[in-house]
Scaffold this motif. Sequence first.
Motif, PDB file in Angstrom:
ATOM      1  N   LEU A 130      48.908 -93.147  15.766  1.00  0.00           N
ATOM      2  CA  LEU A 130      49.189 -92.393  16.983  1.00  0.00           C
ATOM      3  C   LEU A 130      48.212 -91.231  17.130  1.00  0.00           C
ATOM      4  CD1 LEU A 130      53.071 -92.230  16.589  1.00  0.00           C
ATOM      5  CD2 LEU A 130      51.833 -93.622  18.248  1.00  0.00           C
ATOM      6  N   ASP A 131      48.000 -90.807  18.359  1.00  0.00           N
ATOM      7  CA  ASP A 131      47.150 -89.652  18.621  1.00  0.00           C
ATOM      8  C   ASP A 131      47.832 -88.382  18.122  1.00  0.00           C
ATOM      9  OD1 ASP A 131      45.177 -91.144  19.797  1.00  0.00           O
ATOM     10  OD2 ASP A 131      45.975 -90.906  21.823  1.00  0.00           O
ATOM     11  N   ALA A 132      47.024 -87.425  17.676  1.00  0.00           N
ATOM     12  CA  ALA A 132      47.552 -86.144  17.207  1.00  0.00           C
ATOM     13  C   ALA A 132      46.590 -85.039  17.605  1.00  0.00           C
ATOM     14  CB  ALA A 132      47.747 -86.158  15.691  1.00  0.00           C
ATOM     15  N   HIS A 133      47.099 -83.802  17.581  1.00  0.00           N
ATOM     16  CA  HIS A 133      46.239 -82.666  17.899  1.00  0.00           C
ATOM     17  C   HIS A 133      46.773 -81.410  17.225  1.00  0.00           C
ATOM     18  CE1 HIS A 133      49.456 -81.980  20.869  1.00  0.00           C
ATOM     19  NE2 HIS A 133      49.096 -80.709  20.809  1.00  0.00           N
ATOM     20  N   LEU A 134      45.883 -80.432  17.094  1.00  0.00           N
ATOM     21  CA  LEU A 134      46.258 -79.117  16.587  1.00  0.00           C
ATOM     22  C   LEU A 134      46.469 -78.188  17.775  1.00  0.00           C
ATOM     23  CD1 LEU A 134      43.677 -78.691  13.695  1.00  0.00           C
ATOM     24  CD2 LEU A 134      46.130 -79.028  13.426  1.00  0.00           C
ATOM     25  N   ASP A 135      47.581 -77.439  17.759  1.00  0.00           N
ATOM     26  CA  ASP A 135      47.794 -76.485  18.848  1.00  0.00           C
ATOM     27  C   ASP A 135      47.107 -75.157  18.514  1.00  0.00           C
ATOM     28  OD1 ASP A 135      49.415 -75.132  17.025  1.00  0.00           O
ATOM     29  OD2 ASP A 135      51.297 -75.768  17.955  1.00  0.00           O
ATOM     30  N   ALA A 136      47.294 -74.170  19.378  1.00  0.00           N
ATOM     31  CA  ALA A 136      46.633 -72.879  19.196  1.00  0.00           C
ATOM     32  C   ALA A 136      47.043 -72.194  17.901  1.00  0.00           C
ATOM     33  CB  ALA A 136      46.928 -71.968  20.393  1.00  0.00           C
ATOM     34  N   GLU A 137      48.233 -72.527  17.397  1.00  0.00           N
ATOM     35  CA  GLU A 137      48.719 -71.936  16.152  1.00  0.00           C
ATOM     36  C   GLU A 137      48.386 -72.812  14.943  1.00  0.00           C
ATOM     37  OE1 GLU A 137      52.864 -71.371  16.767  1.00  0.00           O
ATOM     38  OE2 GLU A 137      52.602 -69.739  18.221  1.00  0.00           O
ATOM     39  N   GLN A 138      47.525 -73.803  15.174  1.00  0.00           N
ATOM     40  CA  GLN A 138      47.086 -74.707  14.110  1.00  0.00           C
ATOM     41  C   GLN A 138      48.233 -75.534  13.527  1.00  0.00           C
ATOM     42  OE1 GLN A 138      43.534 -75.036  13.054  1.00  0.00           O
ATOM     43  NE2 GLN A 138      43.710 -74.299  15.149  1.00  0.00           N
ATOM     44  N   ALA A 143      51.664 -87.403  18.482  1.00  0.00           N
ATOM     45  CA  ALA A 143      52.117 -87.967  19.762  1.00  0.00           C
ATOM     46  C   ALA A 143      52.928 -86.964  20.577  1.00  0.00           C
ATOM     47  CB  ALA A 143      52.935 -89.232  19.515  1.00  0.00           C
ATOM     48  N   ASP A 144      52.578 -85.695  20.487  1.00  0.00           N
ATOM     49  CA  ASP A 144      53.244 -84.616  21.232  1.00  0.00           C
ATOM     50  C   ASP A 144      54.731 -84.501  20.911  1.00  0.00           C
ATOM     51  OD1 ASP A 144      50.876 -83.972  22.584  1.00  0.00           O
ATOM     52  OD2 ASP A 144      51.253 -85.519  24.085  1.00  0.00           O
ATOM     53  N   SER A 145      55.180 -85.150  19.831  1.00  0.00           N
ATOM     54  CA  SER A 145      56.618 -85.214  19.578  1.00  0.00           C
ATOM     55  C   SER A 145      57.031 -84.796  18.174  1.00  0.00           C
ATOM     56  CB  SER A 145      57.128 -86.652  19.824  1.00  0.00           C
ATOM     57  OG  SER A 145      56.845 -87.087  21.131  1.00  0.00           O
ATOM     58  N   ILE A 146      56.161 -85.011  17.188  1.00  0.00           N
ATOM     59  CA  ILE A 146      56.534 -84.810  15.787  1.00  0.00           C
ATOM     60  C   ILE A 146      55.596 -83.796  15.158  1.00  0.00           C
ATOM     61  CG2 ILE A 146      56.954 -85.947  13.575  1.00  0.00           C
ATOM     62  CD1 ILE A 146      57.098 -88.607  15.113  1.00  0.00           C
ATOM     63  N   LYS A 147      56.157 -82.736  14.598  1.00  0.00           N
ATOM     64  CA  LYS A 147      55.355 -81.749  13.874  1.00  0.00           C
ATOM     65  C   LYS A 147      55.128 -82.242  12.450  1.00  0.00           C
ATOM     66  CE  LYS A 147      56.794 -77.628  16.444  1.00  0.00           C
ATOM     67  NZ  LYS A 147      57.392 -76.271  16.334  1.00  0.00           N
ATOM     68  N   LEU A 148      53.886 -82.067  11.992  1.00  0.00           N
ATOM     69  CA  LEU A 148      53.528 -82.543  10.657  1.00  0.00           C
ATOM     70  C   LEU A 148      53.050 -81.387   9.799  1.00  0.00           C
ATOM     71  CD1 LEU A 148      51.461 -85.733  11.581  1.00  0.00           C
ATOM     72  CD2 LEU A 148      53.902 -85.584  11.090  1.00  0.00           C
ATOM     73  N   PRO A 149      53.415 -81.375   8.512  1.00  0.00           N
ATOM     74  CA  PRO A 149      52.874 -80.361   7.607  1.00  0.00           C
ATOM     75  C   PRO A 149      51.389 -80.615   7.394  1.00  0.00           C
ATOM     76  CG  PRO A 149      54.088 -82.023   6.379  1.00  0.00           C
ATOM     77  CD  PRO A 149      54.342 -82.308   7.831  1.00  0.00           C
ATOM     78  N   LYS A 150      50.606 -79.570   7.207  1.00  0.00           N
ATOM     79  CA  LYS A 150      49.152 -79.704   7.066  1.00  0.00           C
ATOM     80  C   LYS A 150      48.785 -80.029   5.622  1.00  0.00           C
ATOM     81  CE  LYS A 150      46.446 -76.878   9.151  1.00  0.00           C
ATOM     82  NZ  LYS A 150      45.789 -75.630   9.609  1.00  0.00           N
ATOM     83  N   GLN A 151      48.840 -81.319   5.277  1.00  0.00           N
ATOM     84  CA  GLN A 151      48.486 -81.743   3.921  1.00  0.00           C
ATOM     85  C   GLN A 151      46.981 -81.964   3.796  1.00  0.00           C
ATOM     86  OE1 GLN A 151      50.666 -85.403   3.456  1.00  0.00           O
ATOM     87  NE2 GLN A 151      49.012 -86.651   4.255  1.00  0.00           N
ATOM     88  N   HIS A 152      46.272 -82.030   4.921  1.00  0.00           N
ATOM     89  CA  HIS A 152      44.829 -82.200   4.914  1.00  0.00           C
ATOM     90  C   HIS A 152      44.154 -80.898   5.349  1.00  0.00           C
ATOM     91  CE1 HIS A 152      46.153 -86.346   4.978  1.00  0.00           C
ATOM     92  NE2 HIS A 152      44.912 -86.774   4.814  1.00  0.00           N
ATOM     93  N   ILE A 153      42.884 -80.785   4.998  1.00  0.00           N
ATOM     94  CA  ILE A 153      42.079 -79.666   5.479  1.00  0.00           C
ATOM     95  C   ILE A 153      41.394 -80.132   6.764  1.00  0.00           C
ATOM     96  CG2 ILE A 153      40.151 -78.132   4.964  1.00  0.00           C
ATOM     97  CD1 ILE A 153      40.783 -78.527   1.997  1.00  0.00           C
ATOM     98  N   VAL A 154      41.853 -79.619   7.894  1.00  0.00           N
ATOM     99  CA  VAL A 154      41.295 -80.011   9.185  1.00  0.00           C
ATOM    100  C   VAL A 154      40.628 -78.794   9.805  1.00  0.00           C
ATOM    101  CG1 VAL A 154      41.788 -80.982  11.447  1.00  0.00           C
ATOM    102  CG2 VAL A 154      43.097 -81.732   9.470  1.00  0.00           C
ATOM    103  N   THR A 155      39.349 -78.894  10.108  1.00  0.00           N
ATOM    104  CA  THR A 155      38.597 -77.729  10.584  1.00  0.00           C
ATOM    105  C   THR A 155      38.192 -77.855  12.049  1.00  0.00           C
ATOM    106  OG1 THR A 155      36.540 -78.732   9.812  1.00  0.00           O
ATOM    107  CG2 THR A 155      37.684 -77.247   8.291  1.00  0.00           C
TER     108      THR A 155
END
Length: 242
Positions: A130-138, A143-155
């Motif tokens: 599914l598509d995902a994105h980081l919001d302004a608060e990182q 899919a605009d529906s499920i919050k995920l913990p940041k287990q990866h380093i995404v820059t």
Amino acid sequence: RVSKAIETVALTDYADKKPSALSGGQRQRVALARSIASEAKICLMDEPLSNLDAQLRTSMRSVIRRLQRQLGLTVVYVTHDQVEAMTMADRIVVLNDHHVQQVGTPAEIYKHPNNVFVGRFLGSPQMNILDAHLDAEQTLHLADSIKLPKQHIVTFSSTFKVGVRPEDLTLTRTKTPNACITNIEYLGNQSVCHLELTNGSNITVLLPEEGAHIDWHLNDKVSVSLTGRYHIFDQNDCAIKG
């Protein structure tokens, strides 16, 4: 050796028959018996179980694996069946469009797929992509529906893909649901639940026995949340290691 090979593939009652008098599945077992009787040190098998019924296919997987160990064979086994690959292989080479996608043990490839193709190929039900994105608060949103913990380093903050296996998700009843149940496949010790998220994306959740017995119904409004790990893929469908 021939008699033992015929017995191994359950063709003793047909030992005096010519291959032309046998069914397609029986002919495949003849080919297996020839390989076994030859005692070659290297054996290539190209989808040898494809014409067998489900019960015989399962038993023959065990037979081939046992023979491989007993005879010390190196077997190059070609299959489109990911269950055969997962259950029989010491090492898997995943091919797509004539290119090697990944090489490793079944556990390595299942837990750390190199790309979207590998992630979806191994595992049943398939991995959700599914598509995902980081919001302004990182905060990472799937899919605009499920919050995920940041287990990866995404820059970066652009849209990318996230893969989540069905067993790494769970369902609960909340006052703010994010999905609707569209189908339930009851399998006894577990259930496969198909849902539509609020943004229209489809997702599959694998419920274990304790979850399978909960009184879920079609069209129930539920909340899907992450309980396990997930995988991030870039715009080229390659895994982002982190």
